[in-house]
Design an enzyme around this catalytic site. Structure first.
Site, PDB file in Angstrom:
ATOM      1  N   ASP A  35       0.822  -1.212   0.000  1.00 26.81           N
ATOM      2  CA  ASP A  35       0.000   0.000   0.000  1.00 26.81           C
ATOM      3  C   ASP A  35       0.857   1.263   0.000  1.00 26.81           C
ATOM      4  OD1 ASP A  35      -2.351   1.394  -0.016  1.00 26.81           O
ATOM      5  OD2 ASP A  35      -2.752   1.175   2.133  1.00 26.81           O
ATOM      6  N   HIS A  52       2.250   3.490  -8.970  1.00 22.04           N
ATOM      7  CA  HIS A  52       2.063   2.054  -9.259  1.00 22.04           C
ATOM      8  C   HIS A  52       3.262   1.513 -10.033  1.00 22.04           C
ATOM      9  CE1 HIS A  52      -1.817   2.317  -7.540  1.00 22.04           C
ATOM     10  NE2 HIS A  52      -2.401   2.965  -8.537  1.00 22.04           N
ATOM     11  N   LEU A 146      10.111 -20.869  -4.603  1.00 26.80           N
ATOM     12  CA  LEU A 146       9.150 -19.970  -3.963  1.00 26.80           C
ATOM     13  C   LEU A 146       7.794 -20.023  -4.676  1.00 26.80           C
ATOM     14  CD1 LEU A 146       8.656 -17.352  -2.080  1.00 26.80           C
ATOM     15  CD2 LEU A 146       9.221 -16.068  -4.128  1.00 26.80           C
TER      16      LEU A 146
HETATM   17  C1  IPE Z   1      -5.459  -2.713  -0.142  1.00 24.05           C
HETATM   18  O1  IPE Z   1      -5.126  -1.389  -0.312  1.00 24.05           O
HETATM   19  C2  IPE Z   1      -5.477  -3.424  -1.456  1.00 24.05           C
HETATM   20  C3  IPE Z   1      -4.176  -3.645  -2.081  1.00 24.05           C
HETATM   21  C4  IPE Z   1      -3.022  -3.339  -1.566  1.00 24.05           C
HETATM   22  C5  IPE Z   1      -4.230  -4.294  -3.360  1.00 24.05           C
HETATM   23  P1  IPE Z   1      -6.229  -0.255  -0.488  1.00 24.05           P
HETATM   24  O2  IPE Z   1      -5.499   1.017  -0.613  1.00 24.05           O
HETATM   25  O3  IPE Z   1      -7.147  -0.616  -1.582  1.00 24.05           O
HETATM   26  O4  IPE Z   1      -7.021  -0.353   0.893  1.00 24.05           O
HETATM   27  P2  IPE Z   1      -7.824   0.757   1.696  1.00 24.05           P
HETATM   28  O5  IPE Z   1      -8.839   1.312   0.764  1.00 24.05           O
HETATM   29  O6  IPE Z   1      -6.853   1.802   2.141  1.00 24.05           O
HETATM   30  O7  IPE Z   1      -8.403   0.035   2.868  1.00 24.05           O
HETATM   31  C1  IPE Z   2      -1.586   0.276  -3.371  1.00 21.82           C
HETATM   32  O1  IPE Z   2      -1.389   1.635  -3.394  1.00 21.82           O
HETATM   33  C2  IPE Z   2      -1.858  -0.298  -4.742  1.00 21.82           C
HETATM   34  C3  IPE Z   2      -3.231  -0.806  -4.928  1.00 21.82           C
HETATM   35  C4  IPE Z   2      -4.155  -0.782  -4.035  1.00 21.82           C
HETATM   36  C5  IPE Z   2      -3.530  -1.372  -6.225  1.00 21.82           C
HETATM   37  P1  IPE Z   2      -2.601   2.651  -3.375  1.00 21.82           P
HETATM   38  O2  IPE Z   2      -2.996   2.956  -4.788  1.00 21.82           O
HETATM   39  O3  IPE Z   2      -3.702   2.163  -2.518  1.00 21.82           O
HETATM   40  O4  IPE Z   2      -1.912   3.929  -2.736  1.00 21.82           O
HETATM   41  P2  IPE Z   2      -2.530   4.915  -1.667  1.00 21.82           P
HETATM   42  O5  IPE Z   2      -3.032   4.098  -0.525  1.00 21.82           O
HETATM   43  O6  IPE Z   2      -3.621   5.661  -2.348  1.00 21.82           O
HETATM   44  O7  IPE Z   2      -1.382   5.789  -1.274  1.00 21.82           O
HETATM   45 MG    MG Z   3      -4.089   2.365  -0.546  1.00 25.88          MG
END
Ligand code: IPE
Ligand code: IPE
Ligand code: MG
Length: 257
Positions: A35, A52, A146
């Site tokens: 995240d 990303h 793995l």
């Molecule tokens: C969780 O992250 C999903 C992934 C890392 C794929 P999100 O950014 O979607 O989760 P929330 O919305 O902060 O809970």
């Molecule tokens: C995690 O990073 C990637 C996915 C959930 C696909 P985020 O896109 O959720 O990044 P933040 O949480 O908005 O910083």
């Molecule tokens: Mg996120």
């Protein structure tokens, strides 16, 4: 021959902040909630998609580092069922990045005998991404290193619902009696019953929630959170998490003899 990832049976030494540590308990299954890509990009005045893209580098680093250290199963939360609700262009970039990752990495992953599997509602993935994913799974299915479990279009609740659907078919076909249903019977209907429950779940970017990740398999997982954003998460950060895990006293509801 390329090194076999995920098969280090010797106790491993790691160096964290200049000090050497011997890992005495290694998690068998590590799950990572990757995240913070969006926030990483925002801090730099870049579009979320740049975050990303930068996050893909961390995926490569962590897959390699996990294998080297001897972790057997690594589940990466790459796209949740809820993430479909993000703006279409962002979803489309994420599907594109999935394709890019598999196309550019598959030769090396295969050479290192990584076995790719996926958890989630694969049918919902964009067609080209899905094809490349299924090809990668097919190509690496006999690998003994793995196990890289890519959680894509994944939700913990969805997984349990899908398991119950499978179970219901057996009930309707009279292949299963309701009174025979127990945890083991339900567990066998999960996406990958051969993968043991998670021992350690790492979440980056300072959030302290599961966000629908591995609900069943996280029942007794140790949780580790760090403020580091996913694109900045490197081998040292993984080692820090593993070091922290050394001191966890896993009781599983029992008392120590
Ligand atoms: C969780 O992250 C999903 C992934 C890392 C794929 P999100 O950014 O979607 O989760 P929330 O919305 O902060 O809970
Ligand atoms: C995690 O990073 C990637 C996915 C959930 C696909 P985020 O896109 O959720 O990044 P933040 O949480 O908005 O910083
Ligand atoms: Mg996120």
């Amino acid at each position: 021959m390329a090194p076999l990832l995920g098969y280090n049976t010797n106790p491993m030494k790691i160096v964290v902040d200049g000090a050497t540590h011997l890992l005495k308990q290694l998690p068998v299954h590590v799950g990572v909630i990757m995240d913070g890509n969006g926030r990483w990009a925002k801090k730099r005045g870049l579009p979320r998609t740049a975050g990303h893209r930068a996050g893909m580098k961390s995926v490569k680093t962590i897959v390699n580092a996990s294998g080297t250290i001897g972790i057997k199963y690594l589940t990466l939360y790459a796209f949740s069922v809820e993430n479909w609700l993000r703006p279409k262009p962002e979803v489309s970039i994420l599907m594109h990045l999935l394709r890019d990752y598999l196309m550019s990495e598959i030769d090396e992953l295969d050479a290192k005998r990584v076995k790719i599997i996926t958890s989630g509602r694969t049918n919902d993935l964009e067609a080209r991404a899905r094809t490349i994913l299924l090809d990668s799974i097919e190509r690496t299915k006999h690998n003994k290193g793995l196990v890289l479990n890519l959680a894509l279009s994944y939700g913990g609740k969805a997984e349990i619902v899908d398991a119950v659907k499978r179970l219901s078919r057996d009930l309707l076909a009279h292949a299963l009696k309701p009174e025979r249903i127990d945890e083991e019977v339900l567990r066998r209907c999960l996406y990958h019953p051969e993968v043991p429950d998670a021992d350690l779940i790492i979440r980056t970017s300072g959030e302290n929630r599961l966000s629908n990740f591995l609900l069943w398999q996280a029942a007794y997982a140790e949780f580790y959170t760090t403020d580091v954003l996913w694109p900045d998460f490197g081998e040292q950060d993984l080692h820090r998490a593993l070091l922290d895990y050394q001191n966890r006293d896993r009781r599983f509801g029992k008392v120590k003899p």
